[in-house]
Design a protein around this motif. Sequence first.
Motif, PDB file in Angstrom:
ATOM      1  N   UNK A   2      46.745  43.836  41.575  1.00  0.00           N
ATOM      2  CA  UNK A   2      45.874  42.701  41.282  1.00  0.00           C
ATOM      3  C   UNK A   2      44.435  43.163  41.093  1.00  0.00           C
ATOM      4  N   UNK A   3      43.969  44.068  41.917  1.00  0.00           N
ATOM      5  CA  UNK A   3      42.606  44.583  41.772  1.00  0.00           C
ATOM      6  C   UNK A   3      42.445  45.360  40.460  1.00  0.00           C
ATOM      7  N   UNK A   4      43.462  46.117  40.100  1.00  0.00           N
ATOM      8  CA  UNK A   4      43.368  46.933  38.879  1.00  0.00           C
ATOM      9  C   UNK A   4      43.323  46.089  37.612  1.00  0.00           C
ATOM     10  N   UNK A  29      43.017  39.689  34.018  1.00  0.00           N
ATOM     11  CA  UNK A  29      42.933  38.365  34.630  1.00  0.00           C
ATOM     12  C   UNK A  29      41.507  38.116  35.131  1.00  0.00           C
ATOM     13  N   UNK A  30      41.157  36.849  35.258  1.00  0.00           N
ATOM     14  CA  UNK A  30      39.829  36.483  35.745  1.00  0.00           C
ATOM     15  C   UNK A  30      39.751  36.655  37.262  1.00  0.00           C
ATOM     16  N   UNK A  31      38.521  36.667  37.737  1.00  0.00           N
ATOM     17  CA  UNK A  31      38.324  36.747  39.181  1.00  0.00           C
ATOM     18  C   UNK A  31      38.900  35.514  39.871  1.00  0.00           C
ATOM     19  N   UNK A  63      43.133  33.216  43.333  1.00  0.00           N
ATOM     20  CA  UNK A  63      44.306  32.351  43.452  1.00  0.00           C
ATOM     21  C   UNK A  63      45.536  33.112  43.889  1.00  0.00           C
ATOM     22  N   UNK A  64      45.745  34.276  43.310  1.00  0.00           N
ATOM     23  CA  UNK A  64      46.869  35.136  43.731  1.00  0.00           C
ATOM     24  C   UNK A  64      46.674  35.561  45.184  1.00  0.00           C
ATOM     25  N   UNK A  65      45.432  35.893  45.523  1.00  0.00           N
ATOM     26  CA  UNK A  65      45.124  36.322  46.883  1.00  0.00           C
ATOM     27  C   UNK A  65      45.297  35.234  47.926  1.00  0.00           C
ATOM     28  N   UNK A  66      45.249  33.981  47.515  1.00  0.00           N
ATOM     29  CA  UNK A  66      45.488  32.886  48.450  1.00  0.00           C
ATOM     30  C   UNK A  66      46.949  32.456  48.482  1.00  0.00           C
ATOM     31  N   UNK A  67      47.669  32.663  47.389  1.00  0.00           N
ATOM     32  CA  UNK A  67      49.072  32.238  47.325  1.00  0.00           C
ATOM     33  C   UNK A  67      50.031  33.278  47.888  1.00  0.00           C
ATOM     34  N   UNK A  68      49.747  34.551  47.673  1.00  0.00           N
ATOM     35  CA  UNK A  68      50.709  35.577  48.080  1.00  0.00           C
ATOM     36  C   UNK A  68      50.754  35.856  49.581  1.00  0.00           C
TER      37      UNK A  68
END
Length: 143
Positions: free
Chosen positions: A74-76, A89-91, A96-101
């Motif tokens: 995700x960071x890459x 992908x946008x920040x 959003x991924x960081x809150x859902x996963x």
Amino acid sequence: MAQFNSWLTQAAANALVGASLLVQRVPKPISPRAHAYFDLLVFPAIMGLAAWMWQRNRRAAMLIVGHGLLEGTTAAITNFPPPGPFPLISFRTHVGIGLASPPLFLIVSSLVPGIPWADRKIVLLFGTLPILVNGLSDTSKPR
């Protein structure tokens, strides 16, 4: 053990609901740039934790590796300021991924058998950190 797993699953589901409510009301002091540097430091730390955990419990280590691969990927692919190597992908999507996963990671981590409680606590504690960092990240500023 089944009752314990049920409790942990419910706790993880409650964490998802609580995180979404918390994120809407909390100040956002972490800038996209600071978040990018944090992610840059976290990936090697996750892999180091997985290497350390490998000697204690391989199942827990594999959960941490999976988490680390998701974080690193995700960071890459995030268009941070400065952008990652593959800015796809946008920040805002990254957050959003960081809150859902993490809630999914917490549920899976609580259900994997054969992990002693001492090791499981480390995995579960580590799985809550992305909720905190992403919840405090400011996605409102246009790039």
